[in-house]
Design a protein around this motif. Structure first.
Motif, short mmCIF file in Angstrom:
data_model
loop_
_atom_site.label_atom_id
_atom_site.label_comp_id
_atom_site.label_asym_id
_atom_site.label_seq_id
_atom_site.Cartn_x
_atom_site.Cartn_y
_atom_site.Cartn_z
N ALA A 54 28.02 47.80 -81.45
CA ALA A 54 29.31 48.28 -80.99
C ALA A 54 29.24 49.75 -80.61
O ALA A 54 29.73 50.16 -79.54
CB ALA A 54 30.36 48.07 -82.09
N CYS A 55 28.62 50.56 -81.45
CA CYS A 55 28.52 51.99 -81.16
C CYS A 55 27.66 52.24 -79.93
O CYS A 55 27.96 53.13 -79.11
CB CYS A 55 27.94 52.72 -82.36
N ALA A 56 26.60 51.47 -79.77
CA ALA A 56 25.73 51.63 -78.60
C ALA A 56 26.48 51.30 -77.32
O ALA A 56 26.29 51.95 -76.28
CB ALA A 56 24.51 50.74 -78.74
N GLN A 57 27.35 50.30 -77.37
CA GLN A 57 28.13 49.95 -76.18
C GLN A 57 29.17 51.02 -75.86
O GLN A 57 29.45 51.30 -74.69
CB GLN A 57 28.80 48.59 -76.37
N LEU A 58 29.75 51.61 -76.91
CA LEU A 58 30.77 52.63 -76.69
C LEU A 58 30.17 53.98 -76.28
O LEU A 58 30.87 54.81 -75.69
CB LEU A 58 31.60 52.82 -77.96
N ALA A 59 28.92 54.20 -76.60
CA ALA A 59 28.24 55.47 -76.25
C ALA A 59 26.92 55.14 -75.57
O ALA A 59 25.83 55.39 -76.13
CB ALA A 59 28.04 56.30 -77.50
N PRO A 60 26.96 54.59 -74.36
CA PRO A 60 25.74 54.09 -73.71
C PRO A 60 24.69 55.17 -73.43
O PRO A 60 23.51 54.87 -73.32
CB PRO A 60 26.26 53.46 -72.42
N GLY A 61 25.12 56.42 -73.34
CA GLY A 61 24.16 57.48 -73.05
C GLY A 61 23.61 58.17 -74.28
O GLY A 61 22.79 59.08 -74.17
N ALA A 62 24.04 57.72 -75.46
CA ALA A 62 23.63 58.38 -76.69
C ALA A 62 22.21 57.98 -77.09
O ALA A 62 21.76 56.87 -76.81
CB ALA A 62 24.60 58.04 -77.82
N SER A 63 21.54 58.88 -77.76
CA SER A 63 20.20 58.60 -78.26
C SER A 63 20.27 57.72 -79.49
O SER A 63 21.33 57.55 -80.10
CB SER A 63 19.48 59.91 -78.61
N ALA A 64 19.12 57.19 -79.90
CA ALA A 64 19.08 56.38 -81.12
C ALA A 64 19.53 57.19 -82.33
O ALA A 64 20.22 56.68 -83.22
CB ALA A 64 17.66 55.84 -81.33
N GLU A 65 19.16 58.46 -82.35
CA GLU A 65 19.58 59.33 -83.45
C GLU A 65 21.09 59.52 -83.45
O GLU A 65 21.73 59.52 -84.51
CB GLU A 65 18.88 60.68 -83.33
N ASP A 66 21.66 59.69 -82.24
CA ASP A 66 23.12 59.84 -82.12
C ASP A 66 23.84 58.59 -82.61
O ASP A 66 24.87 58.68 -83.29
CB ASP A 66 23.51 60.12 -80.67
#
Length: 227
Positions: A54-66
């Motif tokens: 869910a977080c990855a979909q909401l923040a598609p440009g974020a790094s794995a650490e983010d």
């Protein structure tokens, strides 16, 4: 036994009106992580997925650490939210009565939710619902929605075939999970998903109130297979 019937329920947006709380917690988590918070229309589309997805979909440009930091911030924000004296997530009107009717009519009742065990414990502390559920499966138990794992495990635990089981949920991920498990899917439009989205996802039925949902449940006849 051929007369077994199993109703598997999603929770958030189906039994409990958690729309405002989930979005507010997500917004706060994004702010703590230094990311641009999502709009509600974005948040509602990821409810039911595993938290990392869910977080990855909401923040598609974020790094794995983010993403890891965002997941941690979300969980910690939830803990603080639940601890507030004014914390409240109401049951949808008619939900309790439907669960009571299913129990009285001899149904088996399962839960398939994206909540963690801690989240489920918090729900049961807020609303005395635990006694309704014969089996409970959640985000801590294996693959999350839309993978069929939780529905399959619920059926296996209670010895009920797909043709005698129903998945009831408000999100397209609930519908996809139920379809993948081979059960009949009943979408409800009062939660996070919109009616047309549930229909497009392949819901066998979409209900707009507990009255029609109850009628459908009463009319349900187990079959040898679900298309």
């Amino acid at each position: 036994m051929t007369d077994l019937r199993l109703a598997i329920w999603d929770v958030d947006g189906t039994i409990v009106d958690s729309r405002e709380t989930i979005h507010n917690v997500m917004v706060e988590a994004f702010r703590q992580s230094g990311l641009v918070p999502p709009e509600y229309d974005d948040t509602r589309r990821i409810v039911g997925l595993s938290l990392h997805e869910a977080c990855a979909q909401l923040a598609p440009g974020a790094s794995a650490e983010d993403i890891e930091r965002l997941v941690t911030d979300y969980r910690n924000t939830w803990v603080r939210a639940r601890a507030r004296p004014d914390f409240h997530q109401p049951l949808y009107e008619g939900a309790l009565e439907t669960l009571e009717a299913l129990r009285d009519e001899g149904w088996l009742i399962g839960m398939a939710t994206g909540k963690t065990r801690a989240g489920i414990a918090s729900l049961f502390k807020l609303h005395q619902l635990e006694h309704f559920f014969d089996t409970i499966w959640c985000a801590d138990d294996g693959p999350g929605k839309p993978h069929p794992h939780m529905v399959q495990q619920a059926m296996s635990a209670l010895g009920v075939a797909p043709g005698a089981s129903l998945m009831i949920g408000d999100a397209i991920h609930d519908i996809a999970m139920g379809r993948a498990a081979g059960v009949r899917t009943l979408g409800v439009s009062w939660g996070f998903g919109e009616a047309h989205e549930l229909e497009d996802a392949g819901a066998h039925e979409v209900h707009h109130d507990f009255g029609t949902l109850n009628s459908s449940l009463r009319a349900f006849v187990p079959v040898s297979g679900v298309g």
